[in-house]
Design a protein around this motif. Structure first.
Motif, PDB file in Angstrom:
ATOM      1  N   GLN A 184     -16.272 -23.827  12.752  1.00  0.00           N
ATOM      2  CA  GLN A 184     -15.222 -24.891  13.003  1.00  0.00           C
ATOM      3  C   GLN A 184     -16.078 -26.108  13.679  1.00  0.00           C
ATOM      4  OE1 GLN A 184     -10.841 -25.137  14.509  1.00  0.00           O
ATOM      5  NE2 GLN A 184     -12.047 -24.985  16.299  1.00  0.00           N
ATOM      6  N   TRP A 229     -16.458 -29.780  12.755  1.00  0.00           N
ATOM      7  CA  TRP A 229     -16.196 -31.102  13.505  1.00  0.00           C
ATOM      8  C   TRP A 229     -17.638 -31.914  13.476  1.00  0.00           C
ATOM      9  CZ3 TRP A 229     -14.224 -28.347  18.458  1.00  0.00           C
ATOM     10  CH2 TRP A 229     -12.685 -27.851  18.081  1.00  0.00           C
ATOM     11  N   GLU A 276     -11.259 -38.119  15.284  1.00  0.00           N
ATOM     12  CA  GLU A 276     -10.543 -36.846  15.748  1.00  0.00           C
ATOM     13  C   GLU A 276     -11.481 -35.680  16.114  1.00  0.00           C
ATOM     14  OE1 GLU A 276      -7.647 -37.140  16.859  1.00  0.00           O
ATOM     15  OE2 GLU A 276      -6.748 -35.432  17.117  1.00  0.00           O
ATOM     16  N   SER A 277     -12.367 -35.411  15.131  1.00  0.00           N
ATOM     17  CA  SER A 277     -13.185 -34.322  15.458  1.00  0.00           C
ATOM     18  C   SER A 277     -14.250 -34.454  16.315  1.00  0.00           C
ATOM     19  CB  SER A 277     -14.187 -33.933  14.062  1.00  0.00           C
ATOM     20  OG  SER A 277     -15.143 -35.049  13.878  1.00  0.00           O
ATOM     21  N   TYR A 314     -12.616 -33.697  19.867  1.00  0.00           N
ATOM     22  CA  TYR A 314     -12.613 -32.266  19.781  1.00  0.00           C
ATOM     23  C   TYR A 314     -13.970 -31.826  20.556  1.00  0.00           C
ATOM     24  CZ  TYR A 314      -8.257 -31.835  17.068  1.00  0.00           C
ATOM     25  OH  TYR A 314      -6.958 -31.933  16.658  1.00  0.00           O
TER      26      TYR A 314
END
Length: 322
Positions: free
Chosen positions: A133, A137, A144-145, A148
């Motif tokens: 993940q 990202w 958005e990534s 995060y």
């Protein structure tokens, strides 16, 4: 008293808070103790119902809890990583994440409105899936990534095997550096709400429940926190508290007198919020009613706001030069 009952833990929290609200350090160590009690109770409950955890795991906090900068009221931001990559483990730890989120809610910590919690599969994964993940990202590098990744940068182990989180943080920092994402991260954080107007006046809310109050989170905390977090990626600093991040910066990046200035003002901001925040509930804790401030208290706040903007500008120029 039954310490496996979340309502009892909330009662302990309510009684203990009055002894620790004069110091940010003491307050945040107290929050950690309450979290540990809730997590222990949740693990005990899951073990009775579904057996012991099927794998070593690590429960970590993010946001202000990750940075040890929670105020009196705080919401939840957390995640979980487990070592064994199996469906059985995924199912078990999602149940544990949900149990912890419910327990923290009953103990006085509001659930995250954005669902940044271990009850959400996005934030509860095996070590292998977490590594994938993080790579995703970084590779996608969308707004958005990147958001995060910025949230994950504040992750701090509060229960379990901390080596699992350490592996993930090493990977995240290495990949951000390899893909040269710092400018993208800077752009994600550039919208900052002004706290002081062109005439030198404090800029307060003009409508809603907090009319006449200034939002300390958006005007004062964000510039310091975002600047120090960006520099932590720049210098590979894995510590999460803003004051630690500033103190660990090399003198090449920032001279000692500047580090001292920014640290002193951020420390003053933490104290200022505890002293002047409304603290009726989670939302009110971010606001200060300026009509209740003395002249010298307004002057002190303006100085903190000015130095925070200066710190962020310093970092912006540094990253844009590279």
């Amino acid at each position: 008293m039954n310490f496996n009952d979340y309502s009892n833990i909330n009662a302990i929290r309510a009684r203990g808070l009055s002894d620790v609200t004069f110091s940010n350090d003491q307050l945040n160590h107290f929050h950690d103790l309450i979290y540990e009690q809730v997590i222990s109770a949740a693990v005990s409950k899951l073990s009775k119902e579904f057996g012991n955890p099927p794998s070593p795991f690590c429960f970590f906090v993010m946001g202000s809890a990750g940075r040890m900068e929670q105020s009196i009221w705080s919401d939840q931001d957390h995640g979980l990583v487990f070592k064994t990559n199996s469906n059985e483990s995924q199912e078990y730890f999602l149940k544990l994440g949900k149990e912890i989120a419910e327990g923290l809610d009953l103990a006085g910590y509001k659930k995250c409105s954005g669902s940044v919690m271990a009850s959400n599969p996005l934030w509860c994964k095996s070590l292998k899936d977490w590594e994938n993940q993080l790579g995703l990202w970084v590779g996608v590098s969308s707004w958005e990534s990147i958001r995060y990744l910025l949230i994950f940068a504040d992750a701090r182990t509060i229960y379990g095997d901390h080596s699992l989180l350490n592996i993930l943080k090493e990977k995240a920092f290495d990949e951000v550096k390899r893909e040269q994402l710092l400018l993208r991260m800077l752009h994600n954080t550039m919208f900052l709400k002004k706290g002081v107007g062109v005439l030198g006046q404090l800029l307060v809310e003009t409508h809603g429940a907090f009319t006449g109050s200034i939002n300390l989170k958006e005007t004062a905390f964000f510039p310091f926190v975002n600047a120090a977090r960006l520099l932590s990626f720049y210098e590979g600093i894995k510590e999460t508290p803003t004051l630690s991040r500033i103190s660990l910066l090399s003198d090449v990046v920032m001279p000692h007198q500047d580090k001292s200035l920014y640290s002193r003002n951020f420390s003053a901001l933490l104290d200022y919020r505890l002293k002047h925040g409304s603290h009726r509930d989670y939302d009110s804790g971010h606001y200060v009613n300026i009509n209740k401030l003395a002249k010298d208290e307004k002057k002190a706040l303006k100085e903190i706001l000015k130095v925070g903007e200066q710190f962020y500008e310093h970092v912006r120029k540094l990253l844009e030069r590279k």
